[in-house]
Design an enzyme around this catalytic site. Sequence first.
Site, short mmCIF file in Angstrom:
data_model
loop_
_atom_site.label_atom_id
_atom_site.label_comp_id
_atom_site.label_asym_id
_atom_site.label_seq_id
_atom_site.Cartn_x
_atom_site.Cartn_y
_atom_site.Cartn_z
N ASP A 11 0.79 -1.24 0.00
CA ASP A 11 0.00 0.00 0.00
C ASP A 11 0.82 1.29 0.00
O ASP A 11 0.52 2.22 0.76
CB ASP A 11 -0.95 0.00 1.21
CG ASP A 11 -1.98 -1.12 1.14
OD1 ASP A 11 -1.94 -1.92 0.18
OD2 ASP A 11 -2.81 -1.20 2.06
N LYS A 124 -6.99 -4.82 -3.29
CA LYS A 124 -7.73 -5.46 -2.20
C LYS A 124 -8.72 -4.48 -1.58
O LYS A 124 -8.68 -3.29 -1.87
CB LYS A 124 -6.76 -5.96 -1.13
CG LYS A 124 -5.90 -4.89 -0.48
CD LYS A 124 -4.84 -5.48 0.43
CE LYS A 124 -3.92 -4.42 1.02
NZ LYS A 124 -4.59 -3.54 2.01
N CYS A 176 -1.92 -2.67 7.68
CA CYS A 176 -1.86 -3.55 6.50
C CYS A 176 -0.56 -4.35 6.42
O CYS A 176 -0.57 -5.50 5.97
CB CYS A 176 -2.08 -2.73 5.23
SG CYS A 176 -3.74 -2.01 5.16
#
Length: 228
Positions: A11, A124, A176
């Site tokens: 990310d 995602k 994450c």
Amino acid sequence: MAGKKALIVVDMQNDFCPPHGSLAVSGGRDLVSLVNELLNSSYFDTKVTTQDWHPANHVSFASNHPPPNNKPFESFIDVRNLVGNKPEETMKQNLWPVHCQADSDGARLVDGLEVDKVDISIRKGMDHRVEMYSAFADSFGNLAAGEGGVTEDLAHSLKSRGVTDVFVVGLAGDYCVKYTAIDAVKAGFAATLLEDVQRCVNPSTWEDVKKELQTAKVQLGSMADLPI
């Protein structure tokens, strides 16, 4: 035969980076040069990037819930495991500002990241009903591709390439990155989180995060430990 190694870059997106990200992590953009060094290393056989890619009605967006329980960073709601068809399972979901909305500039990977070195790109968090911090599973542990709104079954893809060891970096270390590393172990990989190539939403929690990682059998390392 020795297993292969994969790098998972989590990310590294505009919305997670200063100065304009809606959920900016302090120091997030400073990771670009370190991540590029890893992406250019022959130490890794497979290189992966992940992106949050949320619909506008995503359950984690505070603005999608009525006041007074809709304060970003502060409020929590109860979420049911509708994706896994187990509505009796519930969990607390913390609410965030709108971030990484699909096709927005905030969802793009940051400028300067050497994406031409990447072998697998994962999006995602595409199912509005459930959070998906990890690139392997949603927050209820639904693992298969499509559950929780993920574009690819990462565990299957890595295993098909002979990968046995994964190294996880990126944003954010306490969300994450942490959950991707933990779920990598659950999926059968040896996982190492590189502490110097992550930044946290809440840096003060890192010592507690490390205990959680160690309990989950995630190794902690640094770039200096690698022969690159």
